[in-house]
Design an enzyme around this catalytic site. Structure first.
Site, mmCIF file in Angstrom:
data_model
loop_
_atom_site.group_PDB
_atom_site.id
_atom_site.type_symbol
_atom_site.label_atom_id
_atom_site.label_comp_id
_atom_site.label_asym_id
_atom_site.label_seq_id
_atom_site.Cartn_x
_atom_site.Cartn_y
_atom_site.Cartn_z
ATOM 1 N N HIS A 17 0.736 -1.177 0.003
ATOM 2 C CA HIS A 17 -0.144 0.022 -0.069
ATOM 3 C C HIS A 17 0.790 1.195 0.083
ATOM 4 O O HIS A 17 0.651 2.289 -0.766
ATOM 5 C CB HIS A 17 -0.744 0.188 1.388
ATOM 6 C CG HIS A 17 -2.094 -0.965 1.601
ATOM 7 N ND1 HIS A 17 -1.973 -1.687 2.563
ATOM 8 C CD2 HIS A 17 -2.846 -1.412 0.774
ATOM 9 C CE1 HIS A 17 -3.034 -2.640 2.237
ATOM 10 N NE2 HIS A 17 -3.419 -2.443 1.326
ATOM 11 N N LYS A 41 -16.341 -6.985 6.150
ATOM 12 C CA LYS A 41 -15.136 -7.696 5.830
ATOM 13 C C LYS A 41 -14.486 -7.932 7.297
ATOM 14 O O LYS A 41 -13.262 -8.594 7.297
ATOM 15 C CB LYS A 41 -14.236 -6.532 5.104
ATOM 16 C CG LYS A 41 -14.240 -6.656 3.654
ATOM 17 C CD LYS A 41 -13.039 -5.999 2.917
ATOM 18 C CE LYS A 41 -13.398 -6.168 1.530
ATOM 19 N NZ LYS A 41 -12.332 -5.426 0.959
ATOM 20 N N ARG A 90 -1.858 -5.946 -8.793
ATOM 21 C CA ARG A 90 -0.983 -6.815 -8.372
ATOM 22 C C ARG A 90 -0.875 -7.599 -9.509
ATOM 23 O O ARG A 90 0.315 -8.121 -9.901
ATOM 24 C CB ARG A 90 -1.130 -7.683 -7.052
ATOM 25 C CG ARG A 90 -0.745 -6.512 -5.692
ATOM 26 C CD ARG A 90 -1.399 -7.075 -4.657
ATOM 27 N NE ARG A 90 -3.075 -6.627 -4.800
ATOM 28 C CZ ARG A 90 -3.784 -6.749 -3.647
ATOM 29 N NH1 ARG A 90 -3.173 -7.223 -2.358
ATOM 30 N NH2 ARG A 90 -5.152 -6.486 -3.967
ATOM 31 N N SER A 128 -2.973 -7.701 2.915
ATOM 32 C CA SER A 128 -3.123 -7.651 4.426
ATOM 33 C C SER A 128 -3.883 -8.892 5.047
ATOM 34 O O SER A 128 -3.214 -9.251 5.981
ATOM 35 C CB SER A 128 -4.160 -6.669 4.733
ATOM 36 O OG SER A 128 -4.065 -5.359 4.047
HETATM 37 P P1 ADP Z 1 -9.453 -3.139 -0.477
HETATM 38 O O1 ADP Z 1 -10.397 -3.917 0.682
HETATM 39 O O2 ADP Z 1 -10.366 -2.195 -1.051
HETATM 40 O O3 ADP Z 1 -9.166 -4.239 -1.600
HETATM 41 P P2 ADP Z 1 -7.015 -3.047 0.454
HETATM 42 O O4 ADP Z 1 -6.724 -2.553 1.911
HETATM 43 O O5 ADP Z 1 -6.885 -4.632 0.349
HETATM 44 O O6 ADP Z 1 -8.520 -2.593 0.217
HETATM 45 O O7 ADP Z 1 -6.141 -2.367 -0.813
HETATM 46 C C1 ADP Z 1 -6.132 -1.086 -1.159
HETATM 47 C C2 ADP Z 1 -5.533 -0.697 -2.480
HETATM 48 O O8 ADP Z 1 -4.249 -1.008 -2.072
HETATM 49 C C3 ADP Z 1 -6.057 -1.488 -3.371
HETATM 50 O O9 ADP Z 1 -5.986 -0.582 -4.749
HETATM 51 C C4 ADP Z 1 -5.195 -2.747 -3.765
HETATM 52 O O10 ADP Z 1 -5.063 -3.250 -4.963
HETATM 53 C C5 ADP Z 1 -3.931 -1.938 -3.205
HETATM 54 N N1 ADP Z 1 -2.904 -3.053 -2.795
HETATM 55 C C6 ADP Z 1 -2.967 -3.850 -1.839
HETATM 56 N N2 ADP Z 1 -1.735 -4.488 -1.636
HETATM 57 C C7 ADP Z 1 -1.052 -3.933 -2.546
HETATM 58 C C8 ADP Z 1 0.494 -4.382 -2.836
HETATM 59 N N3 ADP Z 1 1.000 -5.380 -2.289
HETATM 60 N N4 ADP Z 1 0.898 -3.585 -3.952
HETATM 61 C C9 ADP Z 1 -0.067 -2.677 -4.799
HETATM 62 N N5 ADP Z 1 -0.873 -2.294 -4.117
HETATM 63 C C10 ADP Z 1 -1.731 -3.000 -3.252
#
Ligand code: ADP
Length: 160
Positions: A17, A41, A90, A128
């Site tokens: 992130h 969630k 990703r 996460s």
């Molecule tokens: P959501 O529940 O909306 O998917 P996340 O917290 O999982 O929220 O992710 C928020 C954003 O960060 C999303 O756009 C996701 O694709 C991006 N993201 C999560 N992990 C990574 C990573 N390892 N590399 C790049 N982007 C990421």
């Protein structure tokens, strides 16, 4: 002013992130990291805790703001006068869900652009959920999260 929103659950924030937020902050004049209140969630951390971890990680950025939102993301983005919603991609598996969201958001509010950023190859496997699984099994997550998040994960899973 060009404003972008980086929305997500951030439960908890990872270096994947942070990489996306960092790059967004070099393109836009202001970036708002928006924590979604999505109880469906069943998050491990409360919105307040997640915000605290993000603030700690992004302390040095003067054009990044942290906030939380409920309801429709596009409504929130509009209220904040944002031009863009930034999402990280990703792998191909992210694409289907993300493109559906982006196209629906465009139907709802055509003036807000969804922009995708390719994940840093160092973190393409990172999310996460995996971090929580490793932490729960007492594995080392120090390469993937900030020291504060590492410490708080340890605390959560201490007696589990
Ligand atoms: P959501 O529940 O909306 O998917 P996340 O917290 O999982 O929220 O992710 C928020 C954003 O960060 C999303 O756009 C996701 O694709 C991006 N993201 C999560 N992990 C990574 C990573 N390892 N590399 C790049 N982007 C990421």
């Amino acid at each position: 002013m060009s404003i972008a929103i980086c929305p997500g659950s951030f439960d908890p924030i990872t270096k994947g992130h942070l990489d996306i937020i960092d790059r967004a902050s070099t393109i836009f004049e202001k970036v708002i990291v928006a924590v979604a209140h999505n109880m469906e969630k069943k998050p491990l951390f409360t919105p307040q805790e997640r915000i605290e971890f993000i603030s700690d990680a992004l302390n040095d950025y003067n054009n990044v703001e942290i906030d939380s939102f409920t309801g429709l993301l596009v409504d929130y983005a509009k209220k904040k006068n944002a031009k863009a919603i930034i999402r990280g991609l990703r792998a191909v598996s992210d694409f289907e869900f993300e493109i559906q969201m982006a196209l629906m958001n465009r139907r709802l509010h055509g003036e807000i652009v969804t922009a995708f950023m390719a994940a840093n190859e160092k973190y393409t496997y990172l999310n996460s959920r995996i971090i929580k699984e490793i932490a729960q099994l007492k594995g080392d997550v120090s390469k993937f999260v900030t020291p504060l998040v590492e410490e708080q994960l340890k605390k959560k899973y201490m007696n589990k």
